[in-house]
Design an enzyme around this catalytic site. Sequence first.
Site, PDB file in Angstrom:
ATOM      1  N   ASN A   1      45.989  48.900  38.325  1.00  0.00           N
ATOM      2  CA  ASN A   1      45.449  48.708  36.972  1.00  0.00           C
ATOM      3  C   ASN A   1      44.980  50.019  36.349  1.00  0.00           C
ATOM      4  O   ASN A   1      44.337  50.013  35.307  1.00  0.00           O
ATOM      5  CB  ASN A   1      44.281  47.703  37.007  1.00  0.00           C
TER       6      ASN A   1
ATOM      7  N   HIS B   1      42.840  52.189  37.727  1.00  0.00           N
ATOM      8  CA  HIS B   1      41.486  52.644  38.068  1.00  0.00           C
ATOM      9  C   HIS B   1      41.540  53.907  38.931  1.00  0.00           C
ATOM     10  O   HIS B   1      42.531  54.167  39.620  1.00  0.00           O
ATOM     11  CB  HIS B   1      40.651  51.532  38.721  1.00  0.00           C
TER      12      HIS B   1
END
Length: 254
Positions: free
Chosen positions: A136, A138
């Site tokens: 995602n 991160h």
Amino acid sequence: MEVVIKNTYEEMSALAAALIADVVRRKPNCVLGLATGSTPVGTYKELIRLHKNEGLDFSKVTTFNLDEYVGLPPEHDQSYHYFMWDNLFKSINANPSKVHVPQGMAPDITAFCQWYEDEIKKAGGVDLQLLGIGGNGHIAFNEPGSSLGSRTRVKTLDDRTIADNARFFKKKSDVPRYAITMGIGTIMDARQLVLLANKETKADAISATVEGPITAMVPATIVQLHPKATIIVDKAASKKLTHEYPAEPRVLRR
Ligand code: PGA
């Protein structure tokens, strides 16, 4: 920001280890920022080989890990403390008093986070920070939407991160929901960043990080603002990049 595409995971790992070893040789008392997850395991294997075969000396090196699950004691086999000792520290000449992994069981987590920030400063700041990247986007546990100026604090893990990390636990509900993580601002203070990604599952995140706009929704995109960042990916993770990138970083071509 420099992007380097290697053919394989092993080549990606060897290059990352070479960049780290270069810092350790030039500055034996350097400060390394370290990461956990599947991605850096090959880098740590290569650092262990360099220690055993070429005498790479870690005795004066200080380390700070990016993150740790809240609620897992250091002896838990899925804690990042355990991971670091198992995958690296026990096999090199790490000085236990110089290694730091956030304490997931700290009684006062807010005070602990401030202490961690202070310790990094007292050590002189991080010379090289190793990073993985989540599917995602991160970095550490700075999930999408994290403040780009954040410091060490507690974050709630995204559903995607919990699903991604469930493979390490007996069942998904065993994955902790909270983690202590260095902030994006903390990470950006490091003098050098090395971000690694392999496998096609990272191709979207790498495409956004390297060729997309800077946005808190893809925290890794902040790396574009760092004056000395190297992103090393394998062929599979590079699949969605549209520009051409070299197979060697400038620093090793000089
Ligand atoms: P991984 O995790 O190395 O296990 O893919 C990376 C991350 O989530 O930062």
